[in-house]
Motif scaffolding. Structure first.
Motif, PDB file in Angstrom:
ATOM      1  N   HIS A  36       1.196 -23.959  35.256  1.00 39.03           N
ATOM      2  CA  HIS A  36      -0.099 -23.335  35.467  1.00 39.03           C
ATOM      3  C   HIS A  36      -0.260 -23.034  36.953  1.00 39.03           C
ATOM      4  N   SER A  37      -1.004 -21.987  37.249  1.00 41.54           N
ATOM      5  CA  SER A  37      -1.324 -21.674  38.638  1.00 41.54           C
ATOM      6  C   SER A  37      -2.830 -21.562  38.774  1.00 41.54           C
ATOM      7  N   VAL A  38      -3.336 -22.000  39.921  1.00 41.60           N
ATOM      8  CA  VAL A  38      -4.769 -21.861  40.164  1.00 41.60           C
ATOM      9  C   VAL A  38      -5.117 -20.380  40.309  1.00 41.60           C
ATOM     10  N   CYS A  39      -4.113 -19.575  40.637  1.00 43.63           N
ATOM     11  CA  CYS A  39      -4.315 -18.126  40.761  1.00 43.63           C
ATOM     12  C   CYS A  39      -4.891 -17.552  39.468  1.00 43.63           C
ATOM     13  N   GLU A  40      -4.303 -17.958  38.341  1.00 39.21           N
ATOM     14  CA  GLU A  40      -4.775 -17.476  37.043  1.00 39.21           C
ATOM     15  C   GLU A  40      -5.963 -18.276  36.534  1.00 39.21           C
ATOM     16  N   GLU A  41      -5.840 -19.596  36.543  1.00 44.03           N
ATOM     17  CA  GLU A  41      -6.846 -20.448  35.911  1.00 44.03           C
ATOM     18  C   GLU A  41      -8.209 -20.324  36.579  1.00 44.03           C
ATOM     19  N   ALA A  42      -8.227 -20.150  37.897  1.00 45.74           N
ATOM     20  CA  ALA A  42      -9.493 -20.031  38.631  1.00 45.74           C
ATOM     21  C   ALA A  42      -9.876 -18.580  38.891  1.00 45.74           C
ATOM     22  N   CYS A  69     -17.563 -28.065  37.457  1.00 48.93           N
ATOM     23  CA  CYS A  69     -18.238 -27.529  38.638  1.00 48.93           C
ATOM     24  C   CYS A  69     -18.800 -26.149  38.317  1.00 48.93           C
ATOM     25  N   ARG A  70     -19.972 -25.853  38.832  1.00 48.03           N
ATOM     26  CA  ARG A  70     -20.677 -24.640  38.448  1.00 48.03           C
ATOM     27  C   ARG A  70     -20.081 -23.374  39.038  1.00 48.03           C
ATOM     28  N   PHE A  71     -19.112 -23.503  39.939  1.00 45.23           N
ATOM     29  CA  PHE A  71     -18.504 -22.333  40.566  1.00 45.23           C
ATOM     30  C   PHE A  71     -17.114 -22.023  40.017  1.00 45.23           C
ATOM     31  N   CYS A  72     -16.556 -22.928  39.216  1.00 47.77           N
ATOM     32  CA  CYS A  72     -15.129 -22.880  38.889  1.00 47.77           C
ATOM     33  C   CYS A  72     -14.861 -22.420  37.461  1.00 47.77           C
ATOM     34  N   ALA A  73     -13.843 -21.562  37.311  1.00 47.75           N
ATOM     35  CA  ALA A  73     -13.515 -20.987  36.004  1.00 47.75           C
ATOM     36  C   ALA A  73     -12.497 -21.803  35.214  1.00 47.75           C
ATOM     37  N   VAL A  74     -11.951 -22.867  35.801  1.00 46.29           N
ATOM     38  CA  VAL A  74     -10.962 -23.684  35.088  1.00 46.29           C
ATOM     39  C   VAL A  74     -11.616 -24.360  33.881  1.00 46.29           C
ATOM     40  N   LYS A  75     -10.879 -24.433  32.780  1.00 49.32           N
ATOM     41  CA  LYS A  75     -11.400 -25.044  31.557  1.00 49.32           C
ATOM     42  C   LYS A  75     -11.762 -26.511  31.788  1.00 49.32           C
ATOM     43  N   THR A 239     -17.919 -15.925  35.698  1.00 46.11           N
ATOM     44  CA  THR A 239     -18.525 -15.475  34.437  1.00 46.11           C
ATOM     45  C   THR A 239     -20.050 -15.553  34.588  1.00 46.11           C
ATOM     46  N   PRO A 240     -20.792 -14.887  33.710  1.00 46.90           N
ATOM     47  CA  PRO A 240     -22.259 -14.960  33.775  1.00 46.90           C
ATOM     48  C   PRO A 240     -22.805 -16.370  33.586  1.00 46.90           C
ATOM     49  N   ASN A 241     -22.003 -17.276  33.036  1.00 46.98           N
ATOM     50  CA  ASN A 241     -22.444 -18.651  32.816  1.00 46.98           C
ATOM     51  C   ASN A 241     -22.302 -19.532  34.048  1.00 46.98           C
ATOM     52  N   HIS A 242     -21.669 -19.009  35.085  1.00 46.46           N
ATOM     53  CA  HIS A 242     -21.463 -19.789  36.299  1.00 46.46           C
ATOM     54  C   HIS A 242     -22.569 -19.527  37.319  1.00 46.46           C
ATOM     55  N   LEU A 243     -22.518 -20.282  38.391  1.00 43.86           N
ATOM     56  CA  LEU A 243     -23.492 -20.193  39.470  1.00 43.86           C
ATOM     57  C   LEU A 243     -23.633 -18.745  39.940  1.00 43.86           C
ATOM     58  N   ALA A 244     -24.877 -18.291  40.093  1.00 43.83           N
ATOM     59  CA  ALA A 244     -25.125 -16.917  40.524  1.00 43.83           C
ATOM     60  C   ALA A 244     -24.829 -16.758  42.018  1.00 43.83           C
TER      61      ALA A 244
END
Length: 302
Positions: A36-42, A69-75, A239-244
């Motif tokens: 996995h890479s943070v490049c893709e996951e985040a 964390c409200r800023f991060c896209a990782v599952k 995503t729209p679900n994360h911190l604005a």
């Protein structure tokens, strides 16, 4: 409740999509080695540039984070296993890419007694075994303040120890999950005490509601624990679900903040809208080492 109007992305945040042969090769290699890479996951905005230039940040300990964390896209969720062969596969991939500077990060693994520190250490050792002259930078979680876990990583002698405070103190609890601003500073302080010669590094993302003076205070806090390298970048909502996003920070302000950081004694400051913690990591380290060498030479003349 009235829905907040979405901010329009400015021109300076346009990203060049470069999906050439190198990009495809690295993507295939990651899949083939089950890495996995943070490049893709985040969802890093620099993935096209970095992969086209044959650089990537490996993300170990799986792809499921125990924090949200409200800023991060990782599952997020509860990881089910620990892959003890992962360090060797990361080392193989780094060798195949011909890396001179390898960055290794991870999801948070609060389910593990050592937070995954032993896998970090094993990965550093595996890379060094295959590539003795490759610099290894690790971007670690806070290990919930476990000093013994940090010692495991530091004893493996990474070339750079990176831990991100992410934001200013006032916003830390809202932006991060479980992580604490002061605990992060203490980790950086302990890392320097354990291995004074290993440079430390941290990152702040802008645009989440911080005030200018708070950014300067965060810089002062990092310098108070002798943090050597600082990166500053624009927060982008995955995503729209994360911190604005509260605001887009102009490149001129990033340039001004770089000057402020250098005045405070950071050996290197990487500052710009698309900057991320491991963006141009090799160049960041080269610059910091050169600045440190000049500082030592200057002291010797006095």
């Amino acid at each position: 409740m009235k829905q907040r109007e979405k901010l329009q992305k400015p021109d300076w945040l346009r990203i060049k999509l470069a999906t050439d042969g190198n990009f495809a090769e690295i993507k295939e290699m990651m899949r083939g080695k089950t890495l996995h890479s943070v490049c893709e996951e985040a969802r890093c905005p620099n993935i096209y540039e970095c992969w086209a230039n044959r650089t990537a940040t490996f993300m170990i300990l799986g792809d499921i984070c125990t924090r949200a964390c409200r800023f991060c896209a990782v599952k997020t969720g509860l990881p089910t296993e620990l892959d003890l062969q992962e360090p060797d596969r990361v080392a193989e991939a780094a060798e195949q890419m011909g890396l001179q500077h390898c960055v290794v990060t991870s999801v948070a693994r609060d389910d593990l007694a050592d937070g995954g520190a032993s896998i970090f250490a094993a990965t550093i050792q595996a890379i060094r075994k295959r590539m003795p002259f490759c610099r290894v930078e690790v971007l670690i979680p806070d290990f919930m303040g476990n000093k013994d876990a940090l010692q495991i990583v530091m004893d493996a002698n990474p070339d750079i120890l990176n831990h991100n405070i992410e934001t200013v103190e006032r916003l830390s609890d809202r932006v991060r999950a479980k992580a604490k601003y002061r605990r992060s500073l203490e980790l950086l302080k302990q890392a320097k005490a354990m291995k004074p010669k290993i440079p430390t590094k941290s990152s702040i993302m802008l645009g989440v509601g911080e005030q200018y003076e708070e950014i300067l205070q965060a810089m002062d806090d990092l310098r108070a624990v002798d943090c050597n390298i600082l990166t500053l970048g624009q927060y982008l909502q995955p995503t729209p679900n994360h911190l604005a996003i509260e605001r887009y920070v102009h490149p001129d302000e990033f340039a001004k903040l770089k000057e402020e950081g250098l005045k405070r004694g950071f050996r290197h400051v990487e500052s710009g809208p698309l900057v991320r913690s491991s963006y141009h990591a090799h160049e960041q380290t080269d610059s910091a080492i050169a600045a440190d060498t000049m500082a030592v030479a200057g002291s010797a003349k006095e």
